[in-house]
Design an enzyme around this catalytic site. Sequence first.
Site, PDB file in Angstrom:
ATOM      1  N   GLY A 211      54.112   7.121  35.151  1.00 47.40           N
ATOM      2  CA  GLY A 211      54.859   8.125  35.083  1.00 47.40           C
ATOM      3  C   GLY A 211      55.150   8.778  36.580  1.00 47.40           C
ATOM      4  N   GLU A 236      49.315  10.630  30.273  1.00 43.40           N
ATOM      5  CA  GLU A 236      50.396  11.157  29.293  1.00 43.40           C
ATOM      6  C   GLU A 236      51.596  10.222  29.238  1.00 43.40           C
ATOM      7  OE1 GLU A 236      51.722  11.940  33.093  1.00 43.40           O
ATOM      8  OE2 GLU A 236      49.563  12.452  32.387  1.00 43.40           O
ATOM      9  N   ASP A 237      51.749   9.568  30.624  1.00 47.20           N
ATOM     10  CA  ASP A 237      53.030   8.497  30.786  1.00 47.20           C
ATOM     11  C   ASP A 237      52.847   7.638  29.863  1.00 47.20           C
ATOM     12  OD1 ASP A 237      50.711   7.494  31.939  1.00 47.20           O
ATOM     13  OD2 ASP A 237      51.890   7.050  33.688  1.00 47.20           O
ATOM     14  N   TYR A 238      51.708   6.783  29.393  1.00 46.86           N
ATOM     15  CA  TYR A 238      51.704   5.654  28.463  1.00 46.86           C
ATOM     16  C   TYR A 238      52.150   6.084  27.110  1.00 46.86           C
ATOM     17  CZ  TYR A 238      49.413   2.757  25.085  1.00 46.86           C
ATOM     18  OH  TYR A 238      49.538   1.679  24.168  1.00 46.86           O
ATOM     19  N   ALA A 241      55.705   7.077  26.598  1.00 48.23           N
ATOM     20  CA  ALA A 241      56.735   6.105  26.624  1.00 48.23           C
ATOM     21  C   ALA A 241      56.226   5.263  25.184  1.00 48.23           C
ATOM     22  CB  ALA A 241      56.108   4.928  27.716  1.00 48.23           C
TER      23      ALA A 241
END
Length: 394
Positions: A211, A236-238, A241
């Site tokens: 992220g 949170e980025d995972y 996505a």
Amino acid sequence: MDVLDLAMQGFAVFGFILFFVLWLMHFMSIIYVRLHLHKKRSEVKQSFAQLAGVSLLKPLKGVDPNLISNLETFFTLDYPKYEILLCVQDQDDPAVDVCKKLLGKYPNVDARLFIGGKKVGINPKINNLMPGYEGAKYGLVWICDSGIKVKPDTLTDMTNQMTEKVGLVHGLPYVADRQGFAATLEQVYFGTSHPRSYISANVTGIKCVTGMSCLMRKDVLDQAGGLVSFAQYIAEDYFMAKAIADRGWKFSMATQVALQNSGSYSIGQFQSRMIRWTKLRINMLPGTVLEPISECFLASLIIGWAAHHVFRWDMMVFFMCHCLAWFIADYVQLTGIQGGPPCFSKLDFAVAWFIRESMAVQIFLSALWDPTISWRTGRYRLRCGGTAEEILDV
């Protein structure tokens, strides 16, 4: 043939499979870097999203010597329609003064400062970004960490990749040229081991995104419940996505790297960061337990033993030759990501490479030992599946 012989033959077969997979990753990564990264604008096909408005979300906490220069690169982007949404959690944070200084210096840039955040979960980054996200006025949202610096055409490069079937554009993490051995160590890691896994995963269809710099379709995030839906996760980025991929959208990688340029860095900080990332991967993806065998020294031992068992080659000679070939492949990849020779000498590269490879197993074992992580100002206990709970001091 007894059970031991069968086991040894099976392990030898595993060693050769490991050799094939790891060197396939090497070649995929090197070739992809040479063909995709650092393209000139004239070589990139213009897309319908070229002139699409973009809302840039900047999570800020604290200051370092490079913060103001990093932030200023976003105020000087060569892009016709974008807004900068600066998000600071605390009124007393020194980052507030930095933001106000830049807002005063660039009055013609569409930029706003949001202070206070909004508590919606345990993730402090999401909490900080919530007011900015709710105030975003454009259909594309660019979440970009405070330590990133950009070129004037970085945003144009990212929107060029946002074609009709793409829902997320991400930048390959790398590190800017800085002084000191700790900076060299970071640059070697983000130019060798990290992109080898990151690029080969994306090339083979595995969604692997960090992220640090991500351009996403806001309507797709809203369909998933908006940022608030990801506040229960530390990584949170995972999960953002994953939510975009689950809705049938493709990913694309920018031709420019996401250039980290933090003014605060040390070997200890690098090690702590790697341990934190490994803990997160272990809790989200159980297959992470196999990561140590993808590192040079352990992989070379396993493959060397397999070569000795099958061909009766000298194991230590094979180990040294395999490590040397790995070292050369890593240097070739690093120069490709850098876009030319690095700012440090080949001797510095060799020392940093050896130390980084030697740290790999220790980092993994440290991550297994303690399931809690410290991030920003909080401590969190990780749960299987990627969720976490905050550890409150009593």
